[in-house]
Design a protein around this motif. Structure first.
Motif, PDB file in Angstrom:
ATOM      1  N   GLN A 252      -0.284  -5.624  16.632  1.00  0.00           N
ATOM      2  CA  GLN A 252      -0.807  -4.630  14.641  1.00  0.00           C
ATOM      3  C   GLN A 252      -0.535  -6.390  14.342  1.00  0.00           C
ATOM      4  N   LYS A 253      -1.001  -6.938  14.948  1.00  0.00           N
ATOM      5  CA  LYS A 253      -0.910  -7.961  13.702  1.00  0.00           C
ATOM      6  C   LYS A 253      -2.191  -9.051  13.816  1.00  0.00           C
ATOM      7  N   TYR A 254      -2.641  -9.425  12.526  1.00  0.00           N
ATOM      8  CA  TYR A 254      -3.638 -10.348  12.945  1.00  0.00           C
ATOM      9  C   TYR A 254      -4.315 -11.574  13.512  1.00  0.00           C
ATOM     10  N   ASN A 322      -8.151  -8.838  12.401  1.00  0.00           N
ATOM     11  CA  ASN A 322      -7.482  -7.635  12.121  1.00  0.00           C
ATOM     12  C   ASN A 322      -7.197  -6.044  13.211  1.00  0.00           C
ATOM     13  N   SER A 323      -6.170  -6.143  13.815  1.00  0.00           N
ATOM     14  CA  SER A 323      -5.781  -6.217  15.072  1.00  0.00           C
ATOM     15  C   SER A 323      -5.938  -4.009  14.782  1.00  0.00           C
ATOM     16  N   SER A 324      -5.387  -3.695  13.423  1.00  0.00           N
ATOM     17  CA  SER A 324      -5.692  -1.739  13.731  1.00  0.00           C
ATOM     18  C   SER A 324      -7.034  -1.749  12.793  1.00  0.00           C
ATOM     19  N   THR A 325      -7.479  -2.333  11.808  1.00  0.00           N
ATOM     20  CA  THR A 325      -8.688  -2.093  11.995  1.00  0.00           C
ATOM     21  C   THR A 325     -10.291  -2.632  12.636  1.00  0.00           C
ATOM     22  N   GLU A 353      -5.903 -10.872   1.329  1.00  0.00           N
ATOM     23  CA  GLU A 353      -7.081  -9.484   1.560  1.00  0.00           C
ATOM     24  C   GLU A 353      -8.064 -10.417   0.641  1.00  0.00           C
TER      25      GLU A 353
END
Ligand SMILES: *[C@@H]1O[C@H](CO)[C@@H](O)[C@H](O)[C@H]1NC(C)=O
Ligand SMILES: *[C@@H]1O[C@H](CO)[C@@H](O)[C@H](O)[C@H]1NC(C)=O
Length: 429
Positions: A252-254, A322-325, A353
């Motif tokens: 869940q990190k970059y 970006n691991s979430s998006t 950001e």
């Protein structure tokens, strides 16, 4: 030999009564029953005609050799002859490697190298947490240069139970040990007990429950330890491949990815190597600054980067995912022109950001990504065998592109017009 040493340390039982020939077992329909007898099986499900299976053969031979005389039995199933076995184990792609215990089974998901496969088998065929009872054993484990987690203290209480739980859950991914204070203290400075730390490369990092939580609740420890182990189970600067990127995304990190070219004998051109080293040095030196946000790594797979960026990327390349998006960011400057300060500025802007965002995972981007992959694959094949490519892919792909073009917003396709010109250069003669 490294593997043998590891097996000895963690007290594997060696079954020398079995002759080596028994270890290259071709398994058939009876395997569905044989597994019920218990024991540990490492099994490769394959088909003779798949190219990927052929590529695995030399690796598999090493695996068989290394696990010979251990209590792990190694076998293979030709699923073209025994489709029922494949069906019983729900095999979808070939080759698939599984570790099978009486009732449980685990699928290997890492990169298919001898070392990774053996580690996978060894981890899963022992208890989730191995007890280290001698100081020399701990020295040996450290010398093995493998990442491991360790619990230090009495084997009771909340921290121990949680550690054990997480280790059981992530058993396939890492080695977990426990040691007494006396043994661990000879290797690591420990201030409070019980303690949990991870050993990476030559350093170790402690798990901490976190501040502002006087009342240490089970839920809190469970949640933070899960998160911590999930994040720490990768090296500081690992090699990232198509096989492990999905696991790494779970941090869940970059993901900061350096893309370089590497030839068959693992040589990287000098300028690219320099760039990779710059980023690696930064990841290590500034771990305290960036570790919470970024998982660094490098890859030799241009295709992986192409598929993220949805264009043919120039090398070396720096891309942050970006691991979430699944959005990605790229620096404005050419990577090789970037000083460490410029790279840091770029990373800082990502955290804040304030950098442009590309890609993502919404439906239009997914469709385009699929289209991009199909098109580059086609370009690749075209250079290999034009006639076959046309016959096999020409029709369905033309049809597919037509549908995609009609349903995909035009601007996504338009934005990539210039890439069309780049394609011919990319063709391998
Ligand atoms: C511990 O946390 C994990 C992940 O956050 C969760 O899946 C699991 O159910 C939790 N276990 C307990 C006993 O609360
Ligand atoms: C990814 O993007 C989302 C939305 O912009 C943001 O909230 C999040 O912090 C970003 N980073 C990671 C690592 O998910």
């Amino acid at each position: 030999m490294k593997i043998l040493q590891l097996l000895l340390i963690i007290g594997f039982s060696f079954d020398v009564s079995l002759s080596s020939s028994k270890w290259i077992l071709e398994l058939g329909d009876n395997f569905i029953d044989v597994r019920k007898d218990g024991g540990y099986w490492l099994v490769k499900f394959y088909t003779p005609w798949s190219g990927q299976c052929k590529r695995l053969e030399p690796v598999w031979a090493h695996v068989v050799q290394a696990l010979k005389n251990t209590h792990i039995r190694v076998g293979k199933v030709d699923c073209s002859i025994f489709p029922n076995v494949g069906k019983a184990f729900e095999i979808i792609t070939y080759p698939t490697i599984k570790l099978i215990k009486a009732e449980e089974e685990f699928t290997f998901e890492g990169e298919k190298t001898t070392e990774e496969i053996i580690n996978f088998a060894i981890r899963l065929s022992g208890p989730p947490v191995q007890q280290v009872t001698r100081s020399e054993s701990l020295s040996n484990i450290k010398n093995m240069n493998q990442l491991f987690f360790m619990y230090v203290g009495e084997l009771e209480g909340l921290l121990w139970n949680t550690f054990y739980d997480v280790a059981s859950k992530f058993q396939a991914h890492a080695f977990y040990y426990s040691a007494s204070e006396e043994i661990a203290m000879k290797h690591v400075d420990i201030h409070t007990l019980p303690a949990v730390f991870v050993h990476k490369e030559t350093s170790h990092y402690f798990y901490s429950v976190g501040e502002g939580n006087n009342q240490i609740e089970a839920d809190h420890i469970n949640a933070t330890m899960h998160k911590w182990i999930n994040e720490e189970r990768f090296e500081t600067f690992p090699k990232i491949t198509e096989a492990n990127i999905n696991e790494i995304l779970r941090t869940q990190k970059y993901i900061v990815l350096v893309v370089v070219e590497e030839n068959k004998v693992f040589q990287i051109p000098k300028e690219m190597l320099e760039f990779r080293n710059t980023v690696e040095a930064l990841a290590r030196k500034k771990r305290h600054v960036y570790h919470d946000y970024f998982q660094f790594g490098w890859t030799n797979s241009r295709e992986l980067a192409n598929n993220i960026a949805m264009q043919i990327v120039p090398l070396p390349y720096l891309i942050v995912l970006n691991s979430s998006t699944l959005h990605h960011h790229v620096p404005e400057d050419e990577p090789m022109q970037m000083t460490p300060d410029a790279i840091e500025m770029f990373l800082k802007n990502i955290i804040e950001e304030t950098v442009p965002i590309y890609g993502g995972n919404d439906i239009a981007v997914r469709i385009y990504r699929t289209y991009f992959k199909a098109r580059t694959t086609l370009a690749d094949r075209w250079s290999g065998n034009p006639v076959l490519t046309t016959v096999l892919l020409g029709l369905p792909l033309g049809f597919l592109s037509f549908i995609l073009y009609s349903c995909c917003c035009a601007n996504i396709l338009d934005a990539d017009d210039d890439e069309e010109e780049e394609l011919p250069h990319e063709k391998k003669e």
